[in-house]
Design an enzyme around this catalytic site. Structure first.
Site, short mmCIF file in Angstrom:
data_model
loop_
_atom_site.label_atom_id
_atom_site.label_comp_id
_atom_site.label_asym_id
_atom_site.label_seq_id
_atom_site.Cartn_x
_atom_site.Cartn_y
_atom_site.Cartn_z
N GLY A 54 2.59 48.82 73.08
CA GLY A 54 2.93 49.61 74.11
C GLY A 54 3.01 51.23 73.38
O GLY A 54 3.85 51.14 72.31
N ALA A 55 2.17 51.85 73.98
CA ALA A 55 1.82 53.29 73.43
C ALA A 55 3.29 53.91 73.19
O ALA A 55 3.33 54.38 71.87
CB ALA A 55 1.19 54.09 74.48
N ARG A 96 -4.28 51.56 64.14
CA ARG A 96 -4.78 51.48 65.54
C ARG A 96 -5.49 52.67 65.88
O ARG A 96 -4.66 53.82 66.04
CB ARG A 96 -3.73 51.26 66.44
CG ARG A 96 -3.21 49.57 66.11
CD ARG A 96 -2.62 48.82 67.35
NE ARG A 96 -3.53 48.67 68.67
CZ ARG A 96 -2.91 48.41 69.63
NH1 ARG A 96 -1.79 48.18 69.89
NH2 ARG A 96 -4.13 47.99 70.61
N GLN A 203 -0.79 39.52 77.41
CA GLN A 203 0.51 40.14 77.43
C GLN A 203 1.18 40.33 78.97
O GLN A 203 2.35 40.53 78.98
CB GLN A 203 0.07 41.63 76.98
CG GLN A 203 -0.10 41.72 75.47
CD GLN A 203 -0.66 42.73 74.82
OE1 GLN A 203 -1.14 43.91 75.65
NE2 GLN A 203 -0.88 42.90 73.54
N ASP A 244 -2.78 53.88 77.52
CA ASP A 244 -2.73 54.34 76.14
C ASP A 244 -3.42 55.51 75.69
O ASP A 244 -2.93 56.11 74.85
CB ASP A 244 -3.34 52.99 75.33
CG ASP A 244 -2.73 52.00 75.10
OD1 ASP A 244 -2.21 51.57 74.20
OD2 ASP A 244 -2.60 51.16 76.29
N ASN A 254 -6.94 51.86 79.23
CA ASN A 254 -5.83 50.75 79.06
C ASN A 254 -6.29 49.33 78.83
O ASN A 254 -7.32 49.14 78.66
CB ASN A 254 -5.01 50.58 80.81
CG ASN A 254 -3.71 49.93 80.59
OD1 ASN A 254 -2.80 50.18 79.90
ND2 ASN A 254 -3.52 49.02 81.55
N LYS A 255 -5.34 48.26 78.83
CA LYS A 255 -5.80 46.92 78.42
C LYS A 255 -6.85 46.45 79.02
O LYS A 255 -7.19 46.70 80.57
CB LYS A 255 -4.41 45.88 78.44
CG LYS A 255 -4.82 44.58 78.29
CD LYS A 255 -5.25 44.40 76.84
CE LYS A 255 -4.16 44.47 76.07
NZ LYS A 255 -4.64 43.93 74.46
#
Length: 354
Positions: A54-55, A96, A203, A244, A254-255
């Protein structure tokens, strides 16, 4: 049932014991384990392995981590301490590549370090601790503000689809995309939430479904490829996702799978909202083409979630962790300072001025 957001803190500083305490998100929902990390290698690994994710939570962990790493220094003066600080900062920054909050938090810690120029080692360390605690406290306030702005767009009883996990365990508290759901829960909005399981790391299934259920929210888990049918059946009135990184033009990373959800929402005329603290907005990144997309190991697709490998041995895989949703698919970007609408290259900079 006690509301989860009131009792859990996914990232904590135990300064007395020189320890970063993290909720291990890789073992949820079967176990609730808090990791106690003292070595920078372990902090780096926790960020890379998504034990903390999670950012905003990554940013908080990085701030605490760079403070604790610098605290280990044997430096005798400001200049020596700054050299050690930079080494820790660069090391953690390599964990990351996509979540801008990681770099934002580390840069903010460096800015604070430079403000303390000429002071003693103990004074600088005290300032770094203060700054890291401020980052965590501010994130809690930011998430609540995002939740209030988002809630103004929603009506009681709505069906809401969310992708990945942008909840309390991904932030200091409340979350970003889940913040309006928690605030609505407190006000009796009775939302019906549909959570995509969210490949490849599940997630949505492991984290979002778990925390919403713990908080007593009406949540239904669906596979990623079921989003279209629940939209077609009229079960969804809004889509809320986190992110993110947001580029200047409004393109949003995003994911993986978020872009597909946005395309479906556009087709079914369902508003698609991105919930983004301003620390996630990167005005130096002009478009989504400039966002580096992280690739993850093939095992996350082929074997990680199975008793036996569920793909042919040695099959080629392509496992990007994120995709970029084009700004044309986004109804609004909800920040702590208000809601940005197209054209985003005009509205997003204005959010920083409020």
């Amino acid at each position: 049932m006690e509301n989860l957001v009131s009792v859990i803190q996914s990232v904590k500083l135990d300064d007395e014991n020189n320890t970063l305490v993290l909720l291990d998100q890789t073992v949820l929902p079967n176990e609730t384990v808090f990791l106690e990390l003292k070595e920078m290698e372990d902090v780096w690994d926790a960020i890379y392995q998504l034990k903390v994710r999670g950012a905003p939570a990554i940013g908080i962990a990085a701030a605490y981590g760079v403070y604790l790493g610098t605290k280990k220094s044997s430096a005798q003066n400001y200049e020596e301490l700054f050299e050690d600080f930079k080494k820790v900062k660069e090391y953690l920054a390599s964990s990351r590549p996509t979540a801008v909050n990681l770099f934002w938090a580390l840069n903010r810690m460096e800015d604070r370090f430079k403000q303390e120029e000429g002071k003693t080692v103990s004074e600088v360390l005290a300032a770094l601790k203060e700054e890291s605690e401020a980052i965590r406290a501010e994130d809690e306030q930011i998430c609540e503000a995002i939740g209030e702005h988002a809630l103004s767009l929603l009506e009681p009883g709505m069906g809401i689809l969310t992708h990945c996990n942008a909840g309390t365990i991904a932030t200091a508290k409340y979350g970003t995309a889940l913040a309006p759901i928690y605030l609505g829960q407190e006000k009796g909005y009775q939302f019906k939430v549909y959570a995509d399981e969210t490949r490849p790391l599940l997630q949505g299934a492991r984290l979002t479904a778990w925390e919403l259920q713990q908080a007593g929210v009406d949540v239904t888990l669906i596979c990623d490829n079921m989003a279209s049918i629940v939209m077609k059946e009229g079960k969804i009135q809004a889509v809320l996702v986190g992110c993110d990184r947001v580029a200047e033009n409004g393109d949003t990373a995003n994911k993986i799978g978020t872009s597909g959800v946005a395309i479906l929402a556009k087709h079914y005329n369902i508003p698609f909202y991105v919930c983004a603290p301003l620390s996630t907005v990167d005005l130096d990144c002009k478009t989504g083409e400039d966002i580096h997309i992280e690739l993850r190991p093939s095992e996350e697709i082929t074997s990680k979630w199975y008793e036996k490998t569920m793909a042919p041995e040695d099959v080629k895989t392509y496992n990007p962790c994120f995709d970029v949703t084009d700004h044309s698919l986004i109804t609004g970007i909800i920040t702590q300072n208000g809601i940005a609408y197209a054209p985003f290259n005009e509205s997003l900079p204005n959010m920083f001025e409020k």
